[in-house]
Design a protein around this motif. Structure first.
Motif, PDB file in Angstrom:
ATOM      1  N   ARG A 111      87.122   8.015  25.366  1.00 35.45           N
ATOM      2  CA  ARG A 111      87.348   7.306  26.624  1.00 35.45           C
ATOM      3  C   ARG A 111      87.208   5.799  26.385  1.00 35.45           C
ATOM      4  O   ARG A 111      86.351   5.361  25.589  1.00 35.45           O
ATOM      5  N   PRO A 112      88.016   4.976  27.081  1.00 37.77           N
ATOM      6  CA  PRO A 112      87.989   3.522  26.859  1.00 37.77           C
ATOM      7  C   PRO A 112      86.615   2.886  27.019  1.00 37.77           C
ATOM      8  O   PRO A 112      86.177   2.108  26.150  1.00 37.77           O
ATOM      9  N   GLY A 113      85.933   3.192  28.125  1.00 40.10           N
ATOM     10  CA  GLY A 113      84.633   2.582  28.368  1.00 40.10           C
ATOM     11  C   GLY A 113      83.602   2.982  27.338  1.00 40.10           C
ATOM     12  O   GLY A 113      82.843   2.145  26.830  1.00 40.10           O
ATOM     13  N   MET A 114      83.549   4.269  27.016  1.00 43.32           N
ATOM     14  CA  MET A 114      82.586   4.757  26.037  1.00 43.32           C
ATOM     15  C   MET A 114      82.922   4.254  24.631  1.00 43.32           C
ATOM     16  O   MET A 114      82.023   3.985  23.820  1.00 43.32           O
ATOM     17  N   PHE A 115      84.218   4.099  24.333  1.00 38.96           N
ATOM     18  CA  PHE A 115      84.616   3.593  23.025  1.00 38.96           C
ATOM     19  C   PHE A 115      84.131   2.157  22.826  1.00 38.96           C
ATOM     20  O   PHE A 115      83.534   1.822  21.795  1.00 38.96           O
ATOM     21  N   LEU A 116      84.356   1.291  23.823  1.00 40.56           N
ATOM     22  CA  LEU A 116      83.902  -0.093  23.707  1.00 40.56           C
ATOM     23  C   LEU A 116      82.380  -0.174  23.696  1.00 40.56           C
ATOM     24  O   LEU A 116      81.800  -1.045  23.041  1.00 40.56           O
ATOM     25  N   GLU A 117      81.723   0.733  24.421  1.00 39.39           N
ATOM     26  CA  GLU A 117      80.259   0.788  24.395  1.00 39.39           C
ATOM     27  C   GLU A 117      79.777   1.096  22.979  1.00 39.39           C
ATOM     28  O   GLU A 117      78.813   0.493  22.486  1.00 39.39           O
ATOM     29  N   THR A 118      80.476   2.030  22.315  1.00 40.88           N
ATOM     30  CA  THR A 118      80.125   2.406  20.948  1.00 40.88           C
ATOM     31  C   THR A 118      80.335   1.243  19.987  1.00 40.88           C
ATOM     32  O   THR A 118      79.476   0.948  19.140  1.00 40.88           O
ATOM     33  N   VAL A 119      81.483   0.565  20.115  1.00 40.02           N
ATOM     34  CA  VAL A 119      81.765  -0.599  19.264  1.00 40.02           C
ATOM     35  C   VAL A 119      80.685  -1.667  19.451  1.00 40.02           C
ATOM     36  O   VAL A 119      80.182  -2.253  18.484  1.00 40.02           O
ATOM     37  N   SER A 120      80.302  -1.908  20.696  1.00 42.71           N
ATOM     38  CA  SER A 120      79.285  -2.931  20.983  1.00 42.71           C
ATOM     39  C   SER A 120      77.926  -2.558  20.399  1.00 42.71           C
ATOM     40  O   SER A 120      77.198  -3.425  19.889  1.00 42.71           O
ATOM     41  N   LYS A 121      77.571  -1.270  20.468  1.00 42.68           N
ATOM     42  CA  LYS A 121      76.293  -0.830  19.913  1.00 42.68           C
ATOM     43  C   LYS A 121      76.256  -1.026  18.404  1.00 42.68           C
ATOM     44  O   LYS A 121      75.243  -1.491  17.852  1.00 42.68           O
ATOM     45  N   VAL A 122      77.344  -0.664  17.731  1.00 44.85           N
ATOM     46  CA  VAL A 122      77.392  -0.830  16.270  1.00 44.85           C
ATOM     47  C   VAL A 122      77.353  -2.313  15.915  1.00 44.85           C
ATOM     48  O   VAL A 122      76.646  -2.730  14.990  1.00 44.85           O
ATOM     49  N   LEU A 123      78.105  -3.124  16.652  1.00 40.50           N
ATOM     50  CA  LEU A 123      78.088  -4.573  16.416  1.00 40.50           C
ATOM     51  C   LEU A 123      76.690  -5.148  16.638  1.00 40.50           C
ATOM     52  O   LEU A 123      76.214  -5.984  15.867  1.00 40.50           O
ATOM     53  N   GLY A 124      76.046  -4.690  17.703  1.00 42.26           N
ATOM     54  CA  GLY A 124      74.703  -5.165  17.999  1.00 42.26           C
ATOM     55  C   GLY A 124      73.726  -4.866  16.880  1.00 42.26           C
ATOM     56  O   GLY A 124      72.868  -5.692  16.547  1.00 42.26           O
ATOM     57  N   SER A 125      73.850  -3.667  16.289  1.00 42.60           N
ATOM     58  CA  SER A 125      72.944  -3.300  15.194  1.00 42.60           C
ATOM     59  C   SER A 125      73.197  -4.163  13.965  1.00 42.60           C
ATOM     60  O   SER A 125      72.266  -4.509  13.230  1.00 42.60           O
ATOM     61  N   ILE A 126      74.470  -4.531  13.729  1.00 43.93           N
ATOM     62  CA  ILE A 126      74.799  -5.405  12.596  1.00 43.93           C
ATOM     63  C   ILE A 126      74.186  -6.783  12.816  1.00 43.93           C
ATOM     64  O   ILE A 126      73.544  -7.366  11.928  1.00 43.93           O
ATOM     65  N   TYR A 127      74.375  -7.333  14.041  1.00 38.97           N
ATOM     66  CA  TYR A 127      73.850  -8.670  14.332  1.00 38.97           C
ATOM     67  C   TYR A 127      72.314  -8.694  14.349  1.00 38.97           C
ATOM     68  O   TYR A 127      71.710  -9.739  14.126  1.00 38.97           O
ATOM     69  N   ALA A 128      71.715  -7.524  14.619  1.00 34.32           N
ATOM     70  CA  ALA A 128      70.250  -7.454  14.633  1.00 34.32           C
ATOM     71  C   ALA A 128      69.672  -7.400  13.223  1.00 34.32           C
ATOM     72  O   ALA A 128      68.460  -7.444  13.042  1.00 34.32           O
ATOM     73  N   GLY A 129      70.562  -7.250  12.222  1.00 34.54           N
ATOM     74  CA  GLY A 129      70.103  -7.305  10.833  1.00 34.54           C
ATOM     75  C   GLY A 129      70.068  -5.985  10.118  1.00 34.54           C
ATOM     76  O   GLY A 129      69.658  -5.911   8.959  1.00 34.54           O
ATOM     77  N   ASN A 130      70.503  -4.890  10.774  1.00 30.74           N
ATOM     78  CA  ASN A 130      70.508  -3.591  10.106  1.00 30.74           C
ATOM     79  C   ASN A 130      71.599  -3.535   9.044  1.00 30.74           C
ATOM     80  O   ASN A 130      72.641  -4.151   9.169  1.00 30.74           O
ATOM     81  N   LYS A 131      71.387  -2.750   7.992  1.00 30.23           N
ATOM     82  CA  LYS A 131      72.363  -2.600   6.925  1.00 30.23           C
ATOM     83  C   LYS A 131      73.534  -1.752   7.407  1.00 30.23           C
ATOM     84  O   LYS A 131      73.344  -0.764   8.112  1.00 30.23           O
ATOM     85  N   SER A 132      74.729  -2.145   7.033  1.00 27.24           N
ATOM     86  CA  SER A 132      75.908  -1.372   7.405  1.00 27.24           C
ATOM     87  C   SER A 132      77.046  -1.730   6.475  1.00 27.24           C
ATOM     88  O   SER A 132      77.186  -2.872   6.040  1.00 27.24           O
ATOM     89  N   GLY A 133      77.887  -0.722   6.175  1.00 25.60           N
ATOM     90  CA  GLY A 133      79.033  -0.965   5.325  1.00 25.60           C
ATOM     91  C   GLY A 133      80.243  -1.457   6.094  1.00 25.60           C
ATOM     92  O   GLY A 133      81.278  -1.770   5.529  1.00 25.60           O
TER      93      GLY A 133
END
Length: 363
Positions: free
Chosen positions: A319-341
């Motif tokens: 779903r569009p809303g849930m998809f963007l929510e997911t993208v934002s959560k992953v982006l947030g974890s990257i900006y918070a300093g978590n390791k990610s590929g």
């Protein structure tokens, strides 16, 4: 008033209104179609189980209607017909020329609908939307324009009864331009007021909290996305845009704690689709994949023929809303300093292109 909350903002962009007197033709044509379909269904003995319109022009959606839908449609159709008939009577008693007809129709509609709005049932909007579709099918632009004006007047009265942040969501849903929505958000966040619009008209904007606006849009789109079939893709796209734009204007951005609505576990369909996207190089093929899903195709296809209970036991599509929510959560974890590929730039590209696609769908 028995309208659901989402009904108060399901306004599509109306075409310019051109009045041809009298509006009795709208009453006759629309009421005729509704009553003919219902009469045929009753004659077939299907009203008690599954009322199907026996007509060669029946659409696939109409074939799925049941008896309750027909009863609501007929009840609402009678209310719409009554409103239009009262408008016709008032207009016939007025001594107006062609230059003042359009203004007169708007004034009469305001008076008639304002008097009846608290008595209207949900079937009123159902019937009104159906009559608009019939006008489109008949390619009758003037009838469609008149019905859309009635719909806009009803929604305007409903909006005034809502809390400020709900009123703002309704206004934003009727604002196609991105820059105009941003300006509207800035002004309501600053306390609202009276502003000059197009043609020197005065626009009254309430003061509202950006977080409440974003949460209101999120609540509405969550209700729509939790169903097996999305009832209105345009409205859904508008609500996602409103949520994202309101959140973006809040000071903390992705890391703002006010944006955390309790999504602790990322949904599997959205994660799988995002994984598929980030494995590919950004470009037109990836954008086309996102667009198809946002339009309800491929991984985003509705669960046709499934009920709400079935949807809760099966994984919903992307779903569009849930998809963007997911993208934002992953982006947030990257900006918070978590390791990610996954690179932040790649996800930012997905996020921005998804918003652009939703803008195209929404308006």
């Amino acid at each position: 008033m028995a309208f659901a909350a989402v009904s108060s903002i399901s306004l599509s962009s109306s075409s310019s209104f051109s009045y041809v007197k009298p509006p009795i033709c709208v009453v006759e044509r629309s009421s005729f179609h509704l009553k003919r379909y219902y009469r045929q269904a009753k004659q077939s003995g299907l009203v008690a189980s599954r009322a199907l319109p026996l007509n060669s022009n029946v659409t696939a959606d109409e074939e799925k209607w049941d008896a309750a839908h027909y009863e609501a449609l007929i009840s609402g159709g009678e209310q719409v017909t009554s409103v239009l008939e009262e408008m016709t009577k008032l207009l016939s008693d007025m001594n107006i020329d062609e230059t003042s007809e359009e203004v007169a129709v708007h004034l009469v509609a305001q008076g008639v609908i304002g008097k009846r709005v608290d008595e209207m049932e949900s079937g009123f909007m159902l019937a009104l939307d159906y009559m608009i579709k019939l006008a489109e099918r008949d390619q009758d632009d003037k009838r469609k324009s008149l019905l859309e004006m009635v719909k806009e007047t009803v929604l305007s009265h409903l909006t005034k009864k809502c809390p400020p942040h709900v009123q703002v969501v309704g206004l934003l849903c009727r604002t196609p331009a991105k820059d105009s929505r941003h300006e509207l958000l800035r002004r309501v966040a600053a306390g609202g007021g009276v502003f000059k619009g197009e043609n020197d008209t005065k626009i009254h904007l309430p003061g509202a909290n950006l977080n409440e606006i974003a949460n209101q849009a999120d609540d509405l789109l969550e209700t729509m996305e939790s169903r097996p079939v999305v009832p209105d893709r345009k409205l859904l796209a508008r609500l996602v845009l409103i949520r994202e734009e309101a959140r973006n204007m809040m000071g903390g951005g992705l890391l703002d704690e006010r944006n955390d609505r309790g999504l602790n576990t990322l949904p599997e369909p959205e994660v799988m689709f995002l994984t598929k996207l980030v494995a590919l190089r950004p470009g037109k093929p990836v954008r086309d994949m996102i667009k198809a899903v946002m339009e309800g195709k491929n991984e985003g296809a509705d669960l046709a023929g499934k009920g709400d209970d079935d949807a809760h036991h099966n994984s919903l599509p992307v779903r569009p809303g849930m998809f963007l929510e997911t993208v934002s959560k992953v982006l947030g974890s990257i900006y918070a300093g978590n390791k990610s590929g996954i690179t932040a730039q790649h996800l930012e590209w997905v996020h921005q292109n998804t918003l652009q696609i939703l803008q195209e769908i929404a308006f």
